[in-house]
Design a protein around this motif. Structure first.
Motif, short mmCIF file in Angstrom:
data_model
loop_
_atom_site.label_atom_id
_atom_site.label_comp_id
_atom_site.label_asym_id
_atom_site.label_seq_id
_atom_site.Cartn_x
_atom_site.Cartn_y
_atom_site.Cartn_z
N MET A 1 0.87 -1.19 0.00
CA MET A 1 0.00 0.00 0.00
C MET A 1 0.90 1.24 0.00
O MET A 1 0.71 2.18 -0.77
N PHE B 1 -9.55 -0.71 7.40
CA PHE B 1 -8.45 -0.92 6.44
C PHE B 1 -8.41 0.15 5.36
O PHE B 1 -7.34 0.53 4.90
N ARG C 1 -6.53 2.88 6.68
CA ARG C 1 -5.07 2.70 6.71
C ARG C 1 -4.39 3.45 5.57
O ARG C 1 -3.30 4.00 5.74
N1 PLP Z 1 -6.20 -4.26 3.72
C1 PLP Z 1 -7.14 -5.11 4.12
C2 PLP Z 1 -8.50 -5.03 3.49
C3 PLP Z 1 -6.87 -6.03 5.13
O1 PLP Z 1 -7.82 -6.87 5.54
C4 PLP Z 1 -5.57 -6.06 5.71
C5 PLP Z 1 -5.25 -7.00 6.78
O2 PLP Z 1 -6.10 -7.55 7.45
C6 PLP Z 1 -4.62 -5.18 5.22
C7 PLP Z 1 -4.97 -4.27 4.23
C8 PLP Z 1 -3.25 -5.17 5.75
O3 PLP Z 1 -2.56 -6.25 5.17
P1 PLP Z 1 -1.26 -6.85 5.84
O4 PLP Z 1 -1.65 -7.27 7.22
O5 PLP Z 1 -0.88 -7.97 4.92
O6 PLP Z 1 -0.25 -5.76 5.88
#
Ligand code: PLP
Length: 358
Positions: free
Chosen positions: A67, A87, A90
């Motif tokens: 990301m 998320f 994030r």
């Molecule tokens: N985006 C989504 C929709 C997620 O569900 C998650 C993790 O649960 C992430 C991003 C983050 O991914 P990672 O934990 O592989 O960094």
């Protein structure tokens, strides 16, 4: 095999034993001919999975890293982040931490991003944003966004804006049509719909995004898409990858694309959502917009305390997901994604129904 699947967390998900076995294979050099062969097979299947003729990469990082990479490669100054849960938020936090001007278009927890609201927002800021981020499947709420429609609006209102999509909990469970939807970066860590142990992320990158990256002199080293592209053209990667994951990914992609096949896999996921709703209806309410219910994950508000419910399931050998963020205390989540066999889900739902009494 079915008996072994008692893990229903929305990532990491249950991993089939034969995939775990792949992680124990002897090492090969990542500049060797064997690795190039492994890479070639993976990339061919990834293009099918993402439905793209453009570039696909495998990055040794969790999804969050890619990301950040998407933003670093595609954004000079301004980004619009569409949010509807933890998320999608994030993206906003990462954009701010990188010093970008980040705006937020918020649909509220449990809702899907509204297409007209996005169109209206972009209409007044035509050409303003370097990129817009979309979270295909919001894992915290169990809501799937209509990426095709959202991307079409972005292309219409702001044709040069990069479309960055998080498909972390959608890829492998529902169609992701990278070329047809005209996306620029689409990423997924492998511990959800692809049902592998966490540690790597697969991503599709458009030629438009690669052109955009060329305009950014400070892309950093580890996540530089242009370096990934250069190496991928020779069936290689920029730095030492997690080779055990590459073995497991190769086997799993063959399984998904050739053995189970994508239409059958997507249909299994649809069936898992239906079963999860039907078999919990007498003691729990599925939260989130029902018109956008995710086929990979559900958040439920049970009649009894969700933590009590999860503990009772734990005593019976089952692990369910907890609520997340704003919904932490009121919901529990079922991950119905990856390689979970239908009969394993049904057995779990029977036990869940039993322990929900009293
Ligand atoms: N985006 C989504 C929709 C997620 O569900 C998650 C993790 O649960 C992430 C991003 C983050 O991914 P990672 O934990 O592989 O960094």
């Amino acid at each position: 095999m079915t008996n072994e699947c008692r893990f229903f967390v929305p990532g990491p998900t249950w991993v089939r034993p034969e995939l775990l076995q792949e992680l124990t294979r002897p090492m090969i050099g990542h500049r060797s001919a064997e690795f190039k062969e492994l890479f070639r097979g993976i990339n061919a299947n990834l293009k099918t999975l993402f439905s793209t003729k453009q570039d696909t990469f495998v990055v040794t990082s969790s999804g969050t890293g890619v990301m950040q990479a998407a933003l670093e490669n595609c954004v000079k100054r301004r980004v619009l982040v569409t949010t509807c849960g933890a998320f999608s938020e994030r993206w906003f936090n990462i954009a701010q931490s990188l010093g970008y001007e980040a705006d937020r278009l918020d649909a509220g927890w449990g809702n899907a991003i509204d297409i007209d609201a996005l169109a209206d927002h972009l209409l007044t800021r035509r050409g303003h944003y370097d990129a817009v981020t979309i979270t295909h499947n919001e894992t915290s709420t169990g809501v799937t966004n209509d990426v095709a429609a959202l991307a079409a609006v972005i292309r219409e209102e702001s044709p040069d804006t990069m479309i960055l999509v998080d498909a972390v909990s959608s890829l492998g469970g529902m169609p992701v049509l990278f070329d047809e939807w005209d996306l620029d970066v689409c990423l997924a860590s492998v511990q959800k719909g692809l049902a592998l142990p966490p540690g790597i992320t697969v991503t599709a990158v458009s030629s438009r995004a690669l052109e955009q990256a060329k305009k950014h002199p400070y892309r950093g080293t580890y996540f530089d898409f242009l370096e990934y592209k250069k190496q991928a053209d020779g069936n290689s990667v920029p730095s030492t990858p997690s080779i055990p994951h590459f073995y497991a990914l190769a086997k799993q992609l063959d399984h998904i694309v050739r053995e189970e096949t994508l239409p059958v896999r997507y249909e299994r996921h649809r069936r898992m959502l239906d079963l999860s709703i039907e078999r919990t209806a007498h003691f729990a309410k599925r939260t989130g917009d029902p018109a956008h219910a995710s086929v990979t994950v559900s958040a439920f508000e049970p009649a009894i305390n969700p933590e009590t419910l999860r503990n009772r399931m734990k005593e019976r050998g089952y692990t369910l997901g907890g609520g997340y963020g704003e919904w932490k205390d009121t919901t529990f989540r079922i991950g119905h994604m990856g390689d979970i066999p239908i009969d394993a889900l049904e057995s779990m739902l029977d036990v869940l129904s039993e322990v929900s009494k009293g």
